[in-house]
Design an enzyme around this catalytic site. Structure first.
Site, short mmCIF file in Angstrom:
data_model
loop_
_atom_site.label_atom_id
_atom_site.label_comp_id
_atom_site.label_asym_id
_atom_site.label_seq_id
_atom_site.Cartn_x
_atom_site.Cartn_y
_atom_site.Cartn_z
N TYR A 454 0.84 -1.19 0.00
CA TYR A 454 0.00 0.00 0.00
C TYR A 454 0.88 1.25 0.00
O TYR A 454 1.87 1.33 0.72
CB TYR A 454 -0.88 0.05 1.25
CG TYR A 454 -2.16 -0.76 1.19
CD1 TYR A 454 -2.47 -1.55 0.08
CD2 TYR A 454 -3.07 -0.74 2.24
CE1 TYR A 454 -3.63 -2.28 0.04
CE2 TYR A 454 -4.24 -1.46 2.21
CZ TYR A 454 -4.52 -2.25 1.10
OH TYR A 454 -5.68 -2.97 1.05
N LYS A 455 0.50 2.22 -0.82
CA LYS A 455 1.15 3.54 -0.75
C LYS A 455 0.18 4.45 0.00
O LYS A 455 -0.78 4.96 -0.54
CB LYS A 455 1.44 4.10 -2.15
CG LYS A 455 2.30 5.35 -2.09
CD LYS A 455 2.63 5.87 -3.46
CE LYS A 455 3.70 6.96 -3.37
NZ LYS A 455 3.44 7.99 -2.37
#
Length: 857
Positions: A454-455
């Site tokens: 996840y960013k």
């Protein structure tokens, strides 16, 4: 001779007040601080936050480095009639009224001129803009112990007169060699003055020199009125030119000791330390002493230094390159260069022996381009080795305070071991290269195993910690730009204390993580806009209302050992083995930050799982995914042509580099995430680096039907091909009917200040990131707030809309609709790598970037 201005009475002729026009006000880098460089109110009531002598219309300066401007005849400018009551210096200004008793002035001036001629005789230095091999840094003895500021001024003048990257590096190399050979203690302050800074980036040192202080100092030294200085500024557009012209008409009765580089630097440090009551007067006193001691061009560049706007091309990469070459050619006296010859391939030297250099100089011919010369090839190999070493050391330990003394002690030998990665000194973070689709990711990585993470929509943080005695542990939290955020996050430092308590064998670490705002009760993620609402300084942990979670994704240092050269698989394993998630329990401190690892998905789970993971990331209000290579590619058995592709696929941690080992798949770049806008090009800036011959970035505008003219909304530098750049430069050639240095066409620019202006006549389709509030743009300001407009993050050019006229471009109402309908709102400051992203440029390898720096402009 031209007649002097008439002054038939003791009362000088009054100067008419220059009518203010907010459309023509030039917001100077120094005289208006960044926070005040934007117009804060609408319409004609807008007031410039500039000092008195700068307000009013002024000429916009083009983004070139001109030679010294013509000195303005200030005899025709009104001067102050009031005495300089607070001046502690005796000066004579030749703009005296004829009714004053001037019978003794000629003899006094003659005496002063003779005195100055004797005391202000500048040191003579050789020209710096020559090939470093042919340059001689040695000076006749005896000479002063401290490097004269005139030497640095000579370098700055030479830098301001060229745009060639090669020549810039040659000039810097030669001036640094001269200082190293003759004034070693002056090298560190010279580096800081050249880099336009006072210390390492992670140490908050603010000059704190307001525009009013410099204005009063120039008035005090020159005896000129604010109106006269305003006229000068309107004619030159630069504070340094104003000070130079004003000081050129002053003669001092007492000779001043010449400026030195350490004196200027130490004076700036003193200015930064002036606090409390009386600080302004003390700062002004220091500035006045510097201005009075400066001579000629020193005044111009001293003023620009005090403004922290040197206007020369000495960027960090150029300074590091020049420093490396300077040490190669002129190693410190402590380094032995006794051999008369050396085997470059066998010894891998980092210095050229003086005897060898003297032999080369006899018939060395400077040349452009590549030539078949074994000596030159040998020198460039040594250059490259030294440059790579210094840059490698700097990105891991970005502090000249340690690097320069280490070089002066032992040169470049074992420099990486003597200045290593250290807890408490932030390293420059590794960066991700943008991609537009999952297909592109698989095309680049093939079958190589990777992790998708996840960013998060938070703030990147580098967490440093080292165990101390009892509870006195060393802890620092740095931002992506190396700013010290420790005081902002007492809940994170409290978490670190808890980590040391719960893990007795843990001694030190450096973690790369994302700080994200979370719901204290549920742990749900919140937006970056809510995180930005936290106080920044002196935060009391009991008063924290916005809880945060630490989502760790990399480990660069553990228990005294650097992990930068290890694979991501190993670093990731150590991170998860040595640290444990921390979530709030009933018996634990509710004010501590939460700790967890980023959500991830391995490529071994299949492409379908990765596609589902992308969808989940967007639904969880993340910015997208980070794709990270787990292991170094196995190059055994590959043909040389394929090896080059894998060179940019490292699984190691590469500070300050964008490689294909980390790929960024943001929803901003994915087709269909954000609707496109039809925008009008209305201006541009001069390009840098590879794009120096083109316009880049380009300023884009909406069409405002209410005013009947465009309104600037954002800059764009992504999506253009080289062919399009060339065509655009030909279409908008400077001086043509479509491009001008001055604003000829009606447009509302807000806080944007382009180098050139375009005639609004075409429409481009632009796609990019989400819409954000902006303190610079005034687009849709009347529909959003009283002080901020809207702008587009990470804009990317798609195509020219030949079927549309400018009145059919997107309007502010359409932009507001996009802003209100988008999923989640971000803070205008952003939380990524900046407002301008050229995704195509990110695909280039570091080798290509270094090649670009060597090209002659």
């Amino acid at each position: 001779m031209p007649k002097r201005a008439s002054s038939a009475s003791t009362t000088p002729t009054k100067t008419k007040r220059v009518k203010e026009s907010h459309n023509q006000i030039r917001l100077d880098h120094f005289f208006a601080s960044p926070s005040k460089q934007h117009l804060e109110s609408k319409g004609t009531n807008t007031r410039s936050p500039l000092p008195e002598f700068i307000q009013g219309s002024s000429k916009l300066q083009k983004n070139t480095r001109p030679s010294s401007p013509e000195i303005i005849d200030v005899d025709a400018i009104d001067i102050a009639t009031e005495p300089n009551e607070s001046s502690a210096h005796t000066t004579i200004n030749k703009q005296s009224s004829p009714k004053e008793d001037v019978s003794s002035i000629p003899s006094i001036l003659a005496k002063v001129d003779k005195q100055q001629a004797q005391s202000e005789k500048p040191a003579i230095f050789a020209a710096l803009d020559v090939d470093p091999v042919t340059y001689s840094p040695d000076l006749p003895l005896p000479h002063s112990a401290e490097a004269p500021y005139s030497l640095l001024t000579l370098a700055l003048i030479s830098l301001s007169q060229t745009r060639s990257r090669i020549l810039i590096i040659d000039i810097l190399t030669n001036v640094l060699r001269t200082i190293m050979a003759n004034y070693p203690p002056s090298l560190l302050p010279a580096i800081y003055l050249l880099s336009n800074s006072l210390g390492p980036q992670f140490i908050p040192i603010e000059l704190g020199l307001g525009s009013s202080i410099l204005t009063r100092s120039i008035q005090q030294v020159s005896g000129m009125s604010a109106a006269a200085l305003r006229k000068l500024y309107n004619s030159t557009g630069d504070p340094g030119d104003v000070a130079y012209t004003a000081k050129s008409n002053v003669r001092t009765l007492v000779a001043h000791k010449p400026l030195t580089i350490p004196l200027v630097y130490n004076s700036m440090i003193k200015i930064s330390k002036c606090k409390g009551q009386g600080a302004a007067k003390e700062k002004q006193k220091i500035v006045e002493k510097l201005l009075l001691a400066a001579n000629g061009e020193e005044v111009r560049y001293l003023t620009r230094t005090l403004c922290q706007n040197l206007r020369v091309g000495a960027v960090r990469t150029s300074i590091l390159t020049a420093l490396a070459r300077a040490v190669v050619l002129t190693p410190p006296s402590t380094v032995s260069t006794a051999p008369t010859s050396f085997d470059e391939d066998a010894d891998n030297p980092l210095h050229v022996p003086s005897s060898v250099l003297m032999e080369w100089k006899k018939d060395w011919k400077p040349t452009k381009g590549k030539v078949s010369d074994p000596r030159r090839e040998t020198l460039y190999k040594i250059y490259k080795r030294a440059e790579n070493l210094i840059k490698q050391v700097y990105v891991r330990h970005p502090s000249y305070d340690q690097i320069i003394p280490a070089i002066l002690q032992q040169g470049l030998d074992s420099l990486a071991e003597r200045v290593p990665l250290a807890v408490g000194v932030p390293l420059l973070p590794m960066l991700g290269s943008p991609t537009r689709s999952l297909d592109e990711i698989y095309a680049k990585l093939g079958e190589l195993p990777f992790i998708a993470e996840y960013k998060y929509d938070g703030q990147r943080a580098q967490i440093h910690a080292s165990r101390g005695s009892k509870t006195k542990h060393e802890m620092k939290i740095f931002s992506r730009h190396l700013e010290d955020m420790t005081a902002k996050y007492p809940d994170v430092t409290g978490l670190i204390e808890y980590m040391f308590q719960s893990a007795p064998d843990l001694t030190s670490f450096i973690i790369d993580a994302e700080i994200v705002a979370i719901d204290r009760a549920t742990g749900a993620l919140k937006s970056f806009q809510e995180l930005s609402g936290r106080a920044r300084k002196d935060v009391n942990i009991k008063e924290v209302k916005i809880s945060v979670g630490i989502f760790a994704f990399d480990l660069m240092y553990l228990d005294g050992e650097s992990l930068l050269g290890r694979s991501f698989r190993l670093r990731r394993t150590l991170l998860r083995d040595r640290f444990s998630p921390f979530k709030m329990q009933s018996n634990e401190d509710p004010f501590l930050a939460r700790f967890n690892f980023v959500e991830s998905c391995e490529s071994t789970q299949g492409r379908a799982a990765i596609e589902t993971f992308i969808t989940n990331a967007v639904e969880n209000r993340c910015e997208g995914l980070m794709i990270k290579l787990l292991d170094e590619p196995d190059l055994s058995g590959t043909v040389p042509e394929k090896q080059s592709r894998h060179k940019v696929l490292p699984a190691t941690y590469e500070p300050d580099l964008r490689t294909l080992g980390w790929l960024k798949l943001k929803k901003d770049y994915m087709e269909g995430i954000v609707d496109s806008l039809d925008l009008i090009p209305v201006g541009a800036w001069y390009g840098n680096g590879r794009k120096v011959k083109w316009w880049s970035p380009v300023l884009l505008a909406l069409w405002n039907p209410r005013t009947g003219r465009p309104v600037a909304v954002c800059k764009c530098m992504s999506g253009f091909t080289d062919t399009f750049y060339a065509t655009m430069k030909e279409t908008y050639s400077l001086g043509s009917e479509l491009c001008s240095e001055t604003q000829k066409w009606e447009c509302d620019f807000g806080g944007f200040k382009p180098d050139v202006y375009f005639k609004p006549c075409v429409v481009w389709e632009i796609r990019g990131a989400d819409i954000t509030e902006s303190p610079v743009s005034i687009a849709a300001q009347e529909l959003v707030s009283d002080s901020r407009g809207l702008s587009l993050r990470f804009p990317r050019f798609i195509r020219v809309k030949d079927d549309k006229g400018i009145e059919q471009a997107s309007n502010p109402a359409f932009l507001v609709d996009m802003w209100r309908n988008q999923q989640g709102k971000r803070n205008d400051a952003g939380n990524d790598e900046g407002d301008l992203v050229d995704v195509d440029e990110y695909m280039e390898s570091s080798a290509g970037e270094e090649e670009d720096q060597e090209s002659d402009f």
